[in-house]
Design an enzyme around this catalytic site. Structure first.
Site, mmCIF file in Angstrom:
data_model
loop_
_atom_site.group_PDB
_atom_site.id
_atom_site.type_symbol
_atom_site.label_atom_id
_atom_site.label_comp_id
_atom_site.label_asym_id
_atom_site.label_seq_id
_atom_site.Cartn_x
_atom_site.Cartn_y
_atom_site.Cartn_z
ATOM 1 N N ASN A 58 0.861 -1.184 0.000
ATOM 2 C CA ASN A 58 0.000 0.000 0.000
ATOM 3 C C ASN A 58 0.906 1.245 0.000
ATOM 4 O O ASN A 58 1.692 1.449 0.927
ATOM 5 C CB ASN A 58 -0.897 -0.046 1.252
ATOM 6 C CG ASN A 58 -1.806 1.161 1.347
ATOM 7 O OD1 ASN A 58 -1.377 2.279 1.118
ATOM 8 N ND2 ASN A 58 -3.051 0.954 1.704
ATOM 9 N N HIS A 63 0.998 6.227 1.821
ATOM 10 C CA HIS A 63 1.735 7.207 2.629
ATOM 11 C C HIS A 63 2.882 7.881 1.875
ATOM 12 O O HIS A 63 3.443 8.863 2.343
ATOM 13 C CB HIS A 63 2.167 6.593 3.950
ATOM 14 C CG HIS A 63 0.960 6.299 4.800
ATOM 15 N ND1 HIS A 63 -0.034 7.232 4.995
ATOM 16 C CD2 HIS A 63 0.554 5.176 5.427
ATOM 17 C CE1 HIS A 63 -0.989 6.690 5.732
ATOM 18 N NE2 HIS A 63 -0.662 5.451 5.997
ATOM 19 N N HIS A 81 -5.665 3.516 -1.333
ATOM 20 C CA HIS A 81 -6.982 3.824 -0.770
ATOM 21 C C HIS A 81 -7.335 5.248 -1.185
ATOM 22 O O HIS A 81 -6.652 6.193 -0.783
ATOM 23 C CB HIS A 81 -6.902 3.706 0.765
ATOM 24 C CG HIS A 81 -8.212 3.902 1.466
ATOM 25 N ND1 HIS A 81 -8.362 3.654 2.808
ATOM 26 C CD2 HIS A 81 -9.431 4.313 1.020
ATOM 27 C CE1 HIS A 81 -9.626 3.904 3.162
ATOM 28 N NE2 HIS A 81 -10.281 4.318 2.095
ATOM 29 N N ARG A 93 -9.632 8.122 -0.571
ATOM 30 C CA ARG A 93 -10.577 8.540 0.473
ATOM 31 C C ARG A 93 -11.435 9.700 -0.009
ATOM 32 O O ARG A 93 -11.013 10.477 -0.866
ATOM 33 C CB ARG A 93 -9.816 8.971 1.729
ATOM 34 C CG ARG A 93 -9.229 7.823 2.504
ATOM 35 C CD ARG A 93 -8.540 8.305 3.773
ATOM 36 N NE ARG A 93 -8.305 7.186 4.671
ATOM 37 C CZ ARG A 93 -9.170 6.748 5.574
ATOM 38 N NH1 ARG A 93 -10.338 7.360 5.729
ATOM 39 N NH2 ARG A 93 -8.892 5.714 6.338
ATOM 40 N N ARG A 98 -6.994 12.774 1.186
ATOM 41 C CA ARG A 98 -5.833 13.203 1.983
ATOM 42 C C ARG A 98 -4.509 12.667 1.444
ATOM 43 O O ARG A 98 -3.464 13.190 1.740
ATOM 44 C CB ARG A 98 -6.002 12.794 3.445
ATOM 45 C CG ARG A 98 -5.920 11.313 3.661
ATOM 46 C CD ARG A 98 -6.063 10.969 5.112
ATOM 47 N NE ARG A 98 -7.410 11.158 5.596
ATOM 48 C CZ ARG A 98 -7.882 10.587 6.712
ATOM 49 N NH1 ARG A 98 -7.082 9.835 7.446
ATOM 50 N NH2 ARG A 98 -9.125 10.761 7.081
ATOM 51 N N GLU A 137 -8.759 0.488 -2.680
ATOM 52 C CA GLU A 137 -9.686 0.459 -1.544
ATOM 53 C C GLU A 137 -10.574 1.694 -1.640
ATOM 54 O O GLU A 137 -10.067 2.810 -1.824
ATOM 55 C CB GLU A 137 -8.910 0.503 -0.231
ATOM 56 C CG GLU A 137 -7.992 -0.681 -0.035
ATOM 57 C CD GLU A 137 -7.027 -0.460 1.114
ATOM 58 O OE1 GLU A 137 -7.080 0.605 1.758
ATOM 59 O OE2 GLU A 137 -6.217 -1.350 1.354
ATOM 60 N N THR A 181 -8.694 3.559 8.741
ATOM 61 C CA THR A 181 -9.897 2.726 8.715
ATOM 62 C C THR A 181 -10.131 2.132 10.108
ATOM 63 O O THR A 181 -9.247 1.504 10.675
ATOM 64 C CB THR A 181 -9.723 1.598 7.671
ATOM 65 O OG1 THR A 181 -9.273 2.194 6.450
ATOM 66 C CG2 THR A 181 -11.028 0.875 7.423
ATOM 67 N N GLU A 215 -10.998 -9.484 2.720
ATOM 68 C CA GLU A 215 -9.766 -9.096 3.418
ATOM 69 C C GLU A 215 -10.115 -8.975 4.894
ATOM 70 O O GLU A 215 -10.977 -8.168 5.278
ATOM 71 C CB GLU A 215 -9.222 -7.772 2.883
ATOM 72 C CG GLU A 215 -7.957 -7.363 3.624
ATOM 73 C CD GLU A 215 -7.232 -6.190 2.973
ATOM 74 O OE1 GLU A 215 -7.370 -5.997 1.745
ATOM 75 O OE2 GLU A 215 -6.532 -5.485 3.711
ATOM 76 N N HIS A 260 -4.048 -4.481 7.784
ATOM 77 C CA HIS A 260 -4.224 -3.374 8.725
ATOM 78 C C HIS A 260 -3.338 -3.549 9.952
ATOM 79 O O HIS A 260 -3.494 -4.495 10.706
ATOM 80 C CB HIS A 260 -5.678 -3.158 9.162
ATOM 81 C CG HIS A 260 -5.940 -1.702 9.413
ATOM 82 N ND1 HIS A 260 -5.470 -1.059 10.524
ATOM 83 C CD2 HIS A 260 -6.540 -0.759 8.657
ATOM 84 C CE1 HIS A 260 -5.794 0.211 10.452
ATOM 85 N NE2 HIS A 260 -6.426 0.432 9.320
HETATM 86 N N1 PXP Z 1 -6.143 -3.056 4.068
HETATM 87 C C1 PXP Z 1 -7.126 -2.119 4.136
HETATM 88 C C2 PXP Z 1 -8.495 -2.489 3.682
HETATM 89 C C3 PXP Z 1 -6.844 -0.815 4.600
HETATM 90 O O1 PXP Z 1 -7.832 0.100 4.653
HETATM 91 C C4 PXP Z 1 -5.524 -0.497 4.957
HETATM 92 C C5 PXP Z 1 -5.191 0.910 5.365
HETATM 93 O O2 PXP Z 1 -5.435 1.769 4.291
HETATM 94 C C6 PXP Z 1 -4.544 -1.503 4.855
HETATM 95 C C7 PXP Z 1 -4.888 -2.768 4.428
HETATM 96 C C8 PXP Z 1 -3.122 -1.244 5.203
HETATM 97 O O3 PXP Z 1 -3.034 -0.987 6.583
HETATM 98 P P1 PXP Z 1 -1.680 -0.428 7.145
HETATM 99 O O4 PXP Z 1 -1.406 0.868 6.477
HETATM 100 O O5 PXP Z 1 -1.944 -0.303 8.622
HETATM 101 O O6 PXP Z 1 -0.613 -1.457 6.840
#
Ligand code: PXP
Length: 244
Positions: A17, A20, A53, A55, A59, A80, A111, A161, A197
């Site tokens: 992901n 960030h 993701h 949003r 952001r 996402e 989330t 997931e 997550h």
């Molecule tokens: N899976 C989903 C559905 C999420 O919403 C997120 C956070 O955007 C993640 C995985 C990744 O989580 P993390 O950034 O805490 O590794």
């Protein structure tokens, strides 16, 4: 609980992901760092999927990021998104390979919980039906509860997931059991199982061992944080080692 990593072993995939990277860019309203550049490095290091993701408040990831990343990745793009009309329009325009439907609350830092499929199964099924028509594969981000798993066996949904937030917060055996049980229940319903997550270099391996049926892990915050010190390629490699 099954503690043998080779029993009912599936090939495990890492979804990186890159939200960030975009968070850092948006902090300055600048053009860099580019989440697409991060996606390409992550793929070269062995990621099987790039996850972003988008949003409601934009952001971090913007629609143009989805367009650019979808056009350039060699693997798959997993977007996402919340189940809103605004997101439906973006997904119809951009047609990513996969969508993971998530619950989103305005103002939340991250989330906060899984999508409550059980209480709105008809609405979820209707939304997934639209995604299916657009050629998009659909996953549902849910808490590892039996009621949510059972409700997620919807035509057009091939994956769930599992939300690992509670495992990451508590580190208890009970949470590992819960995730292992949800994994087995989902597989029995014909669903592929992903997880994500709050996963880190410290808490990933116990989950892999406890729930060998999980075939995909989506990891962002910790992996990108580790990349600040290790470099992104090395960070991805270290997470991949834990999935072997
Ligand atoms: N899976 C989903 C559905 C999420 O919403 C997120 C956070 O955007 C993640 C995985 C990744 O989580 P993390 O950034 O805490 O590794």
């Amino acid at each position: 609980m099954n503690t043998n990593p080779d029993s009912s072993r599936v090939a495990r995939r890492l979804g990186v992901n890159v939200d960030h990277v975009a968070t850092l860019r948006q902090a300055r309203q600048a053009r860099y760092p580019d989440p697409l550049a991060a996606a390409l490095i992550a793929e070269r290091a062995g990621a099987a999927q790039i996850t972003v993701h988008i949003r409601g408040d934009r952001r971090h990831i913007q629609e143009h990021d989805i367009v650019r990343i979808a056009a350039s990745v060699q693997t798959l793009l997993n977007v996402e998104a919340a189940m809103t009309e605004e997101m439906a329009e973006i997904l119809e325009r951009t047609r990513p390979h996969r969508v993971t439907l998530v619950a989103e609350r305005a103002g939340e830092v991250t989330t906060e919980g899984g999508l409550d499929v059980a209480s709105q199964q008809d609405a979820v099924a209707a939304f997934c039906g639209r995604l299916f028509k657009w050629g998009i594969r659909t996953s549902l981000f849910i808490d590892p509860d039996s009621a949510q798993i059972d409700a997620s066996a919807i035509p057009g949904v091939d994956m769930v997931e599992l939300n690992t937030a509670r495992w990451s917060e508590t580190g208890t055996r009970a949470e590992l059991h819960r995730l292992a049980h949800a994994t087995e229940r989902g597989i029995a319903s014909g669903l592929a199982i992903a997880a994500g997550h709050g996963l880190t270099l410290q808490n990933l391996r116990p989950l892999v061992l406890a729930a060998p049926g999980i075939e995909e892990y989506n990891i962002g915050h910790a992996l990108i944080s580790d990349a600040v010190f290790l470099g992104l390629h090395e960070s991805v490699r270290r997470y991949l080692e834990l999935l072997e």
